[in-house]
Motif scaffolding. Structure first.
Motif, PDB file in Angstrom:
ATOM      1  N   ALA A 147       0.831  -1.211   0.000  1.00  0.00           N
ATOM      2  CA  ALA A 147       0.000   0.000   0.000  1.00  0.00           C
ATOM      3  C   ALA A 147       0.864   1.259   0.000  1.00  0.00           C
ATOM      4  O   ALA A 147       0.599   2.209  -0.751  1.00  0.00           O
ATOM      5  N   LEU A 148       1.912   1.279   0.820  1.00  0.00           N
ATOM      6  CA  LEU A 148       2.782   2.452   0.888  1.00  0.00           C
ATOM      7  C   LEU A 148       3.605   2.605  -0.391  1.00  0.00           C
ATOM      8  O   LEU A 148       3.822   3.723  -0.876  1.00  0.00           O
ATOM      9  N   ARG A 149       4.045   1.487  -0.965  1.00  0.00           N
ATOM     10  CA  ARG A 149       4.851   1.557  -2.189  1.00  0.00           C
ATOM     11  C   ARG A 149       4.027   2.106  -3.350  1.00  0.00           C
ATOM     12  O   ARG A 149       4.495   2.960  -4.111  1.00  0.00           O
ATOM     13  N   TRP A 150       2.804   1.622  -3.500  1.00  0.00           N
ATOM     14  CA  TRP A 150       1.955   2.109  -4.589  1.00  0.00           C
ATOM     15  C   TRP A 150       1.549   3.566  -4.358  1.00  0.00           C
ATOM     16  O   TRP A 150       1.450   4.343  -5.304  1.00  0.00           O
ATOM     17  N   THR A 151       1.327   3.933  -3.102  1.00  0.00           N
ATOM     18  CA  THR A 151       1.003   5.324  -2.793  1.00  0.00           C
ATOM     19  C   THR A 151       2.169   6.236  -3.166  1.00  0.00           C
ATOM     20  O   THR A 151       1.967   7.331  -3.719  1.00  0.00           O
ATOM     21  N   ALA A 152       3.390   5.791  -2.887  1.00  0.00           N
ATOM     22  CA  ALA A 152       4.567   6.576  -3.262  1.00  0.00           C
ATOM     23  C   ALA A 152       4.655   6.731  -4.777  1.00  0.00           C
ATOM     24  O   ALA A 152       4.995   7.813  -5.284  1.00  0.00           O
TER      25      ALA A 152
ATOM     26  N   GLY B 143      -5.454   9.855  -0.414  1.00  0.00           N
ATOM     27  CA  GLY B 143      -5.677   9.410   0.960  1.00  0.00           C
ATOM     28  C   GLY B 143      -6.834   8.423   1.042  1.00  0.00           C
ATOM     29  O   GLY B 143      -6.775   7.438   1.776  1.00  0.00           O
ATOM     30  N   CYS B 144      -7.904   8.678   0.277  1.00  0.00           N
ATOM     31  CA  CYS B 144      -9.042   7.757   0.236  1.00  0.00           C
ATOM     32  C   CYS B 144      -8.623   6.408  -0.331  1.00  0.00           C
ATOM     33  O   CYS B 144      -9.042   5.341   0.155  1.00  0.00           O
ATOM     34  N   VAL B 145      -7.786   6.432  -1.375  1.00  0.00           N
ATOM     35  CA  VAL B 145      -7.313   5.180  -1.979  1.00  0.00           C
ATOM     36  C   VAL B 145      -6.442   4.413  -0.997  1.00  0.00           C
ATOM     37  O   VAL B 145      -6.584   3.192  -0.839  1.00  0.00           O
ATOM     38  N   LEU B 146      -5.529   5.099  -0.316  1.00  0.00           N
ATOM     39  CA  LEU B 146      -4.671   4.438   0.670  1.00  0.00           C
ATOM     40  C   LEU B 146      -5.519   3.819   1.777  1.00  0.00           C
ATOM     41  O   LEU B 146      -5.257   2.693   2.227  1.00  0.00           O
ATOM     42  N   TYR B 147      -6.536   4.544   2.236  1.00  0.00           N
ATOM     43  CA  TYR B 147      -7.447   4.001   3.253  1.00  0.00           C
ATOM     44  C   TYR B 147      -8.070   2.697   2.766  1.00  0.00           C
ATOM     45  O   TYR B 147      -8.104   1.695   3.499  1.00  0.00           O
ATOM     46  N   GLU B 148      -8.547   2.690   1.529  1.00  0.00           N
ATOM     47  CA  GLU B 148      -9.205   1.491   1.002  1.00  0.00           C
ATOM     48  C   GLU B 148      -8.221   0.339   0.846  1.00  0.00           C
ATOM     49  O   GLU B 148      -8.567  -0.828   1.089  1.00  0.00           O
ATOM     50  N   LEU B 149      -6.980   0.629   0.449  1.00  0.00           N
ATOM     51  CA  LEU B 149      -5.982  -0.427   0.330  1.00  0.00           C
ATOM     52  C   LEU B 149      -5.718  -1.088   1.683  1.00  0.00           C
ATOM     53  O   LEU B 149      -5.517  -2.300   1.773  1.00  0.00           O
ATOM     54  N   LEU B 150      -5.736  -0.288   2.738  1.00  0.00           N
ATOM     55  CA  LEU B 150      -5.428  -0.807   4.074  1.00  0.00           C
ATOM     56  C   LEU B 150      -6.611  -1.508   4.721  1.00  0.00           C
ATOM     57  O   LEU B 150      -6.449  -2.524   5.397  1.00  0.00           O
ATOM     58  N   VAL B 151      -7.795  -0.951   4.541  1.00  0.00           N
ATOM     59  CA  VAL B 151      -8.984  -1.434   5.260  1.00  0.00           C
ATOM     60  C   VAL B 151      -9.830  -2.388   4.426  1.00  0.00           C
ATOM     61  O   VAL B 151     -10.508  -3.270   4.957  1.00  0.00           O
TER      62      VAL B 151
END
Length: 364
Positions: free
Chosen positions: A115-120, A209-217
């Protein structure tokens, strides 16, 4: 539609997806003998009446100009654009992989590292776009592709169909929104988009931020009816991701909530700063301490897990005792009893022996 050759050059082979603006096809470029992705504007999806179709076509042409001006390994390259029998089309590099929408559909949620790698990667794409004066305005899982293993899992941003130049261009057509409705995907839209205020790069960071939230949750930060989701974006703060995944460190919660700040000024000022914060969270590698048992935790037999082959043997111990199992527990050699406890045991043993000897003497 399959088999149709656009401008005598691009042969449509396989439908890859469809959306509000048209269809995306895997196609064959017979001039350069390579496979490409072709986005084709379908006239019947172009809105109500001729005016709607013209507006969609103008928006489509602007997508070509916006995306073609961007040079980044994290943005899908645009090769060509044109029109065939009145249908505008856009020719892009074909990404071998899946969209984050498909990843989430198949897995539900993803590991924190991915999730963090794709967000970066998306931050890097947005840094390039924003530097060119382009705001994407529709960052969402379906518009982020992840290359397969040969591409090392790199994320790429696609679909600048509703991108907006932050600096006015005299040659740009004056595009409107049908019925005054803002363009974008409700689940990922920033509050200023609902209020139809001026947008900038921080609008894309909110969506990220919404996408990162969805990747995590495994689900978007807000769900429900469109009206309810809009109200949430305008007035609420999402639950911390760690409420759904307790193993997530506090730094991840802070990153998501900062990206999703309702006031743009409270978000990172630009994609470069957002990338720095993602790197900081990735590098720190925070981990919460191992969970401790609640007072009423159910007990289970203390069966020891198998020892690694290169570990010394563990003395046999009784399994009659019942304990709470710490999920991070690993077997270790038994330690000798502390000195104080050993002395106490010896004294008690001596007293018992003296009582037994005294009883035997009296009976004798």
């Amino acid at each position: 539609m399959r088999g149709r050759r656009l401008n005598g050059r691009y042969e449509l082979l396989e439908l890859l997806g469809a959306g509000g603006m048209g269809e995306v096809w895997r196609a064959r470029d017979h001039q350069l003998e390579r496979e490409v992705a072709v986005k084709l504007l379908v006239p019947q999806r172009g809105g109500a009446g001729e005016a709607g179709r013209e507006e969609m076509a103008a928006r489509f042409r602007r997508e070509a100009r916006s995306a073609a001006a961007l040079d980044s390994p994290h943005i899908v390259a645009v090769h060509d654009h044109g029109a065939d029998e009145g249908s505008p089309f856009l020719v892009m590099a074909l990404v071998h992989g899946s969209s984050l929408h498909e990843v989430l559909r198949d897995t539900g949620r993803v590991p924190l590292g991915d999730a963090l790698r794709w967000t970066a990667d998306v931050c890097r794409a947005l840094e390039t776009a924003h530097a060119a004066g382009v705001v994407h305005r529709d960052i969402k899982p379906a518009n982020i592709m992840v290359e397969d293993a040969e591409g090392a899992g790199r994320a790429k941003v696609v679909d600048f169909g509703i991108a907006k130049f932050t600096e006015a261009r005299a040659t740009d057509p004056q595009l409107t929104t049908t019925g005054g409705v803002p363009f974008g995907s409700v689940l990922y839209m920033a509050p200023e988009q609902f209020r139809q205020e001026r947008v900038d790069g921080r609008t894309d960071l909110y969506a990220l931020g919404c996408v990162l939230y969805e990747l995590l949750v495994g689900r978007p930060p807000y769900t429900g009816s469109a009206a309810g989701v809009m109200f949430n974006h305008l007035h609420d703060v999402p639950l911390r991701p760690s409420r759904a995944r307790p193993e997530l460190p506090p730094s991840v919660d802070r990153l998501v909530l900062t990206l999703m700040a309702r006031v743009p000024a409270d978000r990172p000022p630009n994609a470069g700063e957002a990338l720095a914060r993602v790197r900081e969270v990735t590098d720190t590698g925070e981990r919460r301490p191992a969970p401790r048992p609640p007072a009423d935790a159910p007990l289970e037999p203390a069966d020891s897990p198998p020892e690694p082959a290169d570990s010394p043997p563990v003395p046999a111990v009784s399994t009659a005792r019942r304990v709470w199992r710490d999920p991070d527990w690993t077997p270790t050699r038994l330690r000798p009893m502390p000195t104080g406890r050993r002395h106490t045991g010896l004294i008690a043993f001596t007293i018992v022996c003296l009582l037994i000897v005294g009883t035997i003497a009296l009976r004798g």
